[in-house]
Design a protein around this motif. Structure first.
Motif, PDB file in Angstrom:
ATOM      1  N   LEU A 100     -30.395 -12.185  -5.263  1.00  0.00           N
ATOM      2  CA  LEU A 100     -29.166 -12.363  -4.496  1.00  0.00           C
ATOM      3  C   LEU A 100     -28.695 -11.035  -3.905  1.00  0.00           C
ATOM      4  N   CYS A 101     -28.707  -9.981  -4.697  1.00  0.00           N
ATOM      5  CA  CYS A 101     -28.259  -8.674  -4.202  1.00  0.00           C
ATOM      6  C   CYS A 101     -29.217  -8.112  -3.151  1.00  0.00           C
ATOM      7  N   VAL A 102     -30.512  -8.306  -3.336  1.00  0.00           N
ATOM      8  CA  VAL A 102     -31.484  -7.842  -2.344  1.00  0.00           C
ATOM      9  C   VAL A 102     -31.295  -8.597  -1.033  1.00  0.00           C
ATOM     10  N   LEU A 103     -31.090  -9.908  -1.117  1.00  0.00           N
ATOM     11  CA  LEU A 103     -30.832 -10.684   0.098  1.00  0.00           C
ATOM     12  C   LEU A 103     -29.558 -10.219   0.790  1.00  0.00           C
ATOM     13  N   ALA A 104     -28.546  -9.898   0.028  1.00  0.00           N
ATOM     14  CA  ALA A 104     -27.297  -9.421   0.616  1.00  0.00           C
ATOM     15  C   ALA A 104     -27.505  -8.078   1.318  1.00  0.00           C
ATOM     16  N   VAL A 105     -28.363  -7.241   0.766  1.00  0.00           N
ATOM     17  CA  VAL A 105     -28.652  -5.960   1.414  1.00  0.00           C
ATOM     18  C   VAL A 105     -29.402  -6.181   2.719  1.00  0.00           C
ATOM     19  N   VAL A 106     -30.434  -7.016   2.679  1.00  0.00           N
ATOM     20  CA  VAL A 106     -31.263  -7.240   3.864  1.00  0.00           C
ATOM     21  C   VAL A 106     -30.466  -7.964   4.957  1.00  0.00           C
ATOM     22  N   LEU A 107     -29.765  -9.021   4.579  1.00  0.00           N
ATOM     23  CA  LEU A 107     -29.025  -9.789   5.575  1.00  0.00           C
ATOM     24  C   LEU A 107     -27.722  -9.115   5.991  1.00  0.00           C
ATOM     25  N   GLY A 108     -27.286  -8.131   5.222  1.00  0.00           N
ATOM     26  CA  GLY A 108     -26.037  -7.444   5.539  1.00  0.00           C
ATOM     27  C   GLY A 108     -26.185  -6.343   6.570  1.00  0.00           C
ATOM     28  N   LEU A 109     -27.402  -5.981   6.907  1.00  0.00           N
ATOM     29  CA  LEU A 109     -27.625  -4.939   7.903  1.00  0.00           C
ATOM     30  C   LEU A 109     -27.449  -5.523   9.302  1.00  0.00           C
ATOM     31  N   THR A 110     -26.412  -5.064   9.982  1.00  0.00           N
ATOM     32  CA  THR A 110     -26.127  -5.518  11.346  1.00  0.00           C
ATOM     33  C   THR A 110     -25.819  -4.303  12.210  1.00  0.00           C
ATOM     34  N   PRO A 111     -25.924  -4.444  13.529  1.00  0.00           N
ATOM     35  CA  PRO A 111     -25.661  -3.293  14.400  1.00  0.00           C
ATOM     36  C   PRO A 111     -24.221  -2.786  14.361  1.00  0.00           C
ATOM     37  N   GLY A 112     -23.237  -3.663  14.285  1.00  0.00           N
ATOM     38  CA  GLY A 112     -21.844  -3.229  14.354  1.00  0.00           C
ATOM     39  C   GLY A 112     -21.163  -3.199  12.999  1.00  0.00           C
ATOM     40  N   TRP A 170     -16.690  -0.122   7.851  1.00  0.00           N
ATOM     41  CA  TRP A 170     -16.684   0.561   6.555  1.00  0.00           C
ATOM     42  C   TRP A 170     -16.785  -0.427   5.404  1.00  0.00           C
ATOM     43  N   ILE A 171     -16.194  -1.620   5.551  1.00  0.00           N
ATOM     44  CA  ILE A 171     -16.285  -2.619   4.462  1.00  0.00           C
ATOM     45  C   ILE A 171     -17.727  -3.122   4.326  1.00  0.00           C
ATOM     46  N   ASP A 172     -18.419  -3.262   5.460  1.00  0.00           N
ATOM     47  CA  ASP A 172     -19.829  -3.685   5.416  1.00  0.00           C
ATOM     48  C   ASP A 172     -20.691  -2.630   4.723  1.00  0.00           C
ATOM     49  N   TRP A 173     -20.446  -1.362   5.046  1.00  0.00           N
ATOM     50  CA  TRP A 173     -21.199  -0.284   4.417  1.00  0.00           C
ATOM     51  C   TRP A 173     -20.899  -0.204   2.922  1.00  0.00           C
ATOM     52  N   THR A 174     -19.642  -0.437   2.559  1.00  0.00           N
ATOM     53  CA  THR A 174     -19.268  -0.398   1.150  1.00  0.00           C
ATOM     54  C   THR A 174     -19.947  -1.511   0.366  1.00  0.00           C
ATOM     55  N   VAL A 175     -19.907  -2.732   0.910  1.00  0.00           N
ATOM     56  CA  VAL A 175     -20.554  -3.870   0.243  1.00  0.00           C
ATOM     57  C   VAL A 175     -22.064  -3.638   0.160  1.00  0.00           C
ATOM     58  N   LEU A 176     -22.649  -3.085   1.215  1.00  0.00           N
ATOM     59  CA  LEU A 176     -24.076  -2.778   1.205  1.00  0.00           C
ATOM     60  C   LEU A 176     -24.398  -1.768   0.106  1.00  0.00           C
ATOM     61  N   GLY A 177     -23.593  -0.722  -0.009  1.00  0.00           N
ATOM     62  CA  GLY A 177     -23.819   0.290  -1.043  1.00  0.00           C
ATOM     63  C   GLY A 177     -23.657  -0.266  -2.448  1.00  0.00           C
ATOM     64  N   VAL A 178     -22.628  -1.092  -2.656  1.00  0.00           N
ATOM     65  CA  VAL A 178     -22.420  -1.690  -3.983  1.00  0.00           C
ATOM     66  C   VAL A 178     -23.582  -2.618  -4.324  1.00  0.00           C
ATOM     67  N   ASN A 179     -24.082  -3.367  -3.345  1.00  0.00           N
ATOM     68  CA  ASN A 179     -25.237  -4.232  -3.591  1.00  0.00           C
ATOM     69  C   ASN A 179     -26.478  -3.409  -3.945  1.00  0.00           C
ATOM     70  N   LEU A 180     -26.676  -2.275  -3.270  1.00  0.00           N
ATOM     71  CA  LEU A 180     -27.825  -1.417  -3.590  1.00  0.00           C
ATOM     72  C   LEU A 180     -27.721  -0.855  -5.005  1.00  0.00           C
ATOM     73  N   VAL A 181     -26.538  -0.397  -5.368  1.00  0.00           N
ATOM     74  CA  VAL A 181     -26.340   0.124  -6.727  1.00  0.00           C
ATOM     75  C   VAL A 181     -26.529  -1.007  -7.738  1.00  0.00           C
ATOM     76  N   ALA A 182     -26.029  -2.206  -7.411  1.00  0.00           N
ATOM     77  CA  ALA A 182     -26.180  -3.350  -8.319  1.00  0.00           C
ATOM     78  C   ALA A 182     -27.650  -3.695  -8.530  1.00  0.00           C
ATOM     79  N   VAL A 183     -28.450  -3.620  -7.468  1.00  0.00           N
ATOM     80  CA  VAL A 183     -29.886  -3.896  -7.604  1.00  0.00           C
ATOM     81  C   VAL A 183     -30.518  -2.895  -8.561  1.00  0.00           C
ATOM     82  N   ALA A 184     -30.208  -1.623  -8.381  1.00  0.00           N
ATOM     83  CA  ALA A 184     -30.789  -0.596  -9.251  1.00  0.00           C
ATOM     84  C   ALA A 184     -30.365  -0.796 -10.702  1.00  0.00           C
ATOM     85  N   VAL A 185     -29.096  -1.081 -10.916  1.00  0.00           N
ATOM     86  CA  VAL A 185     -28.592  -1.270 -12.278  1.00  0.00           C
ATOM     87  C   VAL A 185     -29.183  -2.536 -12.895  1.00  0.00           C
TER      88      VAL A 185
END
Length: 136
Positions: free
Chosen positions: A89-101, A104-119
């Motif tokens: 779920l977190c990996v999908l959120a990272v991949v599908l969360g990457l958009t051109p525009g 800051w909230i998108d970048w924050t959610v992307l970063g939290v998802n990346l940290v969550a995947v690692a943890v």
């Protein structure tokens, strides 16, 4: 008073690195659940553009929040399958969360998802050993 010898920590028990990582994973997944739920309510009740499109997107975000809540529960209960689904779920959120525009909230959610995947990858529950000769 004589000094007591320290007992070695059991693997995966209370106070272990795995337990701490699991706690961090639960907190991160809970934050993601709350974020998606707040965004869902905001879009559903306070439409940004067209009311129907915003409402439908709010419903989709509520479903995503539900999936994160279920993933949080699975990690908390130490379900191996649920844990691995939380990683997916977190990996999908990272991949599908990457958009051109991205904002800051998108970048924050992307970063939290990346940290969550690692943890989450650091605290996947081990497989239960197969019992041999249990008479069944």
């Amino acid at each position: 008073m004589p000094k007591q010898p320290e007992q070695p920590q059991a693997r995966g028990g209370e106070g272990s690195l795995r337990a701490r990582l699991r706690l961090v994973a639960v907190v991160l997944l809970g934050l993601l659940t709350a974020t998606y739920l707040v965004l869902a309510v905001k879009l559903y009740f306070f439409p940004a553009v067209e009311a129907v499109a915003s409402g439908l997107f709010g419903i989709v975000l509520a479903v995503i929040a539900l999936l994160y809540a279920l993933a949080t529960r699975a990690v908390l209960r130490q379900s191996r399958v649920g844990h691995l689904l939380a990683v997916v779920l977190c990996v999908l959120a990272v991949v599908l969360g990457l958009t051109p525009g991205m904002t800051w909230i998108d970048w924050t959610v992307l970063g939290v998802n990346l940290v969550a995947v690692a943890v989450l990858l650091g605290c996947v529950p081990r497989k239960a050993p197969d019992r041999v000769g249990d008479g069944s």
